[in-house]
Design an enzyme around this catalytic site. Structure first.
Site, PDB file in Angstrom:
ATOM      1  N   GLU A 266      34.277  35.781  39.407  1.00  0.00           N
ATOM      2  CA  GLU A 266      35.344  35.002  40.234  1.00  0.00           C
ATOM      3  C   GLU A 266      36.014  35.748  40.912  1.00  0.00           C
ATOM      4  O   GLU A 266      36.760  35.402  41.998  1.00  0.00           O
ATOM      5  CB  GLU A 266      36.174  34.490  38.805  1.00  0.00           C
ATOM      6  CG  GLU A 266      35.263  33.359  38.086  1.00  0.00           C
ATOM      7  CD  GLU A 266      35.540  31.913  38.907  1.00  0.00           C
ATOM      8  OE1 GLU A 266      36.705  31.499  38.872  1.00  0.00           O
ATOM      9  OE2 GLU A 266      34.747  31.445  39.185  1.00  0.00           O
TER      10      GLU A 266
ATOM     11  N   ASP B 128      38.014  29.342  34.782  1.00  0.00           N
ATOM     12  CA  ASP B 128      37.062  28.804  34.964  1.00  0.00           C
ATOM     13  C   ASP B 128      35.962  29.437  34.150  1.00  0.00           C
ATOM     14  O   ASP B 128      35.026  28.977  33.634  1.00  0.00           O
ATOM     15  CB  ASP B 128      36.469  29.044  36.424  1.00  0.00           C
ATOM     16  CG  ASP B 128      37.386  27.711  37.087  1.00  0.00           C
ATOM     17  OD1 ASP B 128      38.214  26.876  36.716  1.00  0.00           O
ATOM     18  OD2 ASP B 128      37.255  28.066  38.568  1.00  0.00           O
TER      19      ASP B 128
END
Length: 237
Positions: A34, A45
Site C-alpha cells: 500500500e 485496505d
C-alpha cells in the site's frame, strides 16, 4: 444460518486458517505494498483484506467491529485510472483553502459513518427492510459529500445514474476520481434486475462483479476448491 451465527462462523474460519503471527506478517507485507501505491496509506485496505469483517477508522486508529452483517454488493471498476496521492493532496489543499466550508463537510461524513455503524449493528442483531433503506440513504449522502471534497468523476456519476434507474444506490470507494464504486444489494434483490444492471454497466465499458463485504479476510484455497473460471484465470497468468 442467521447473521449472528454467520459472523461467528467467519471468525472461527479465519482463526483456523491462519495463526495470529501469520496474519500479522501478511498484513505487514500488504501494508508495504500500500505504501508503494499510495505513499502514506491509512492501513485500512490491507487490514480488512487480512482480517476481513468491517473496520472502523478514526483518528489514525483501526478498530474491528465486533458484530457485522454480510452485505451483498456490486463492485464496479470504471477503468478510469487515478492517482491516490494526487487526490489526497487535492482534498488537503481544498481544506486548507476553505477550512470553514470543508470542516463541516468532514464532520458530516463522520456522522454518516457513525450512523452507518449503528445501522450495521442493528442488522447484525435483527435485520429489517428499513435498515437497508437507511444504508441506501447514507450511501447517497456520502457520495454527495465526496463530490464536494473533489474526488468525484463523470464515470462515477454514470455508475450512480445507471444503478439508481433500477432502484439501486451506489457510491465511490477508495480514492475516487474514477477507480471503483460499490452498489448495495438488498437481500431480496431480484436476480434479473441485478443481471440487467451488470450488463448495462458492462455496456458502459466497466467491469462489474457481484460479491459480499463483511466476510473473512485472506484465505487459503486448495486447487480442487477453485471454480473452473478462477482456475483458468490463474493459469493464464
Amino acid at each position: 444460518m442467521d447473521t449472528k451465527e454467520h459472523s461467528e462462523t467467519l471468525k472461527l474460519h479465519t482463526e483456523s486458517w491462519w495463526s495470529k503471527e501469520e496474519l500479522e506478517l501478511i498484513n505487514s507485507w500488504a501494508f508495504q505494498g500500500e505504501r508503494v501505491i499510495h505513499g502514506t496509506p491509512s492501513g485500512v485496505d490491507n487490514a480488512v483484506g487480512t482480517w476481513g469483517g468491517i473496520l472502523r477508522y478514526h483518528a489514525g486508529t483501526i478498530t474491528p467491529l465486533s458484530r457485522v452483517p454480510v452485505l451483498r454488493i456490486l463492485l464496479t471498476n470504471t477503468k478510469v485510472p487515478r492517482s491516490t496521492k494526487s487526490l489526497v493532496a487535492g482534498v488537503r489543499d481544498k481544506i486548507k483553502k476553505f477550512p470553514s466550508v470543508m470542516h463541516p463537510v468532514l464532520e458530516s461524513i463522520s456522522a454518516v459513518s457513525v450512523t452507518c455503524e449503528l445501522t450495521l449493528e442493528e442488522i447484525a442483531s435483527d435485520p429489517m427492510p428499513e435498515h437497508y433503506a437507511v444504508l441506501e440513504e447514507l450511501i447517497d449522502i456520502n457520495q454527495h459529500h465526496l463530490q464536494v471534497l473533489g474526488v468525484g468523476h463523470a464515470s462515477l456519476d454514470t455508475l450512480c445514474r445507471t444503478t439508481l434507474a433500477h432502484g439501486l444506490h451506489s457510491k465511490l470507494t477508495g480514492a475516487g476520481g474514477g477507480g471503483c464504486g460499490i452498489t448495495l444489494l438488498r437481500p431480496d434483490a431480484d436476480c434479473s434486475v441485478v443481471q440487467n444492471v451488470i450488463q448495462e454497466l458492462k455496456d458502459c465499458g466497466y467491469d462489474c462483479w457481484e460479491t459480499s463485504i463483511g466476510v473473512p479476510g485472506v484465505c487459503l484455497h486448495s486447487a480442487s476448491s477453485l471454480t473452473e473460471e478462477v482456475a483458468q484465470a490463474l493459469n493464464s497468468n
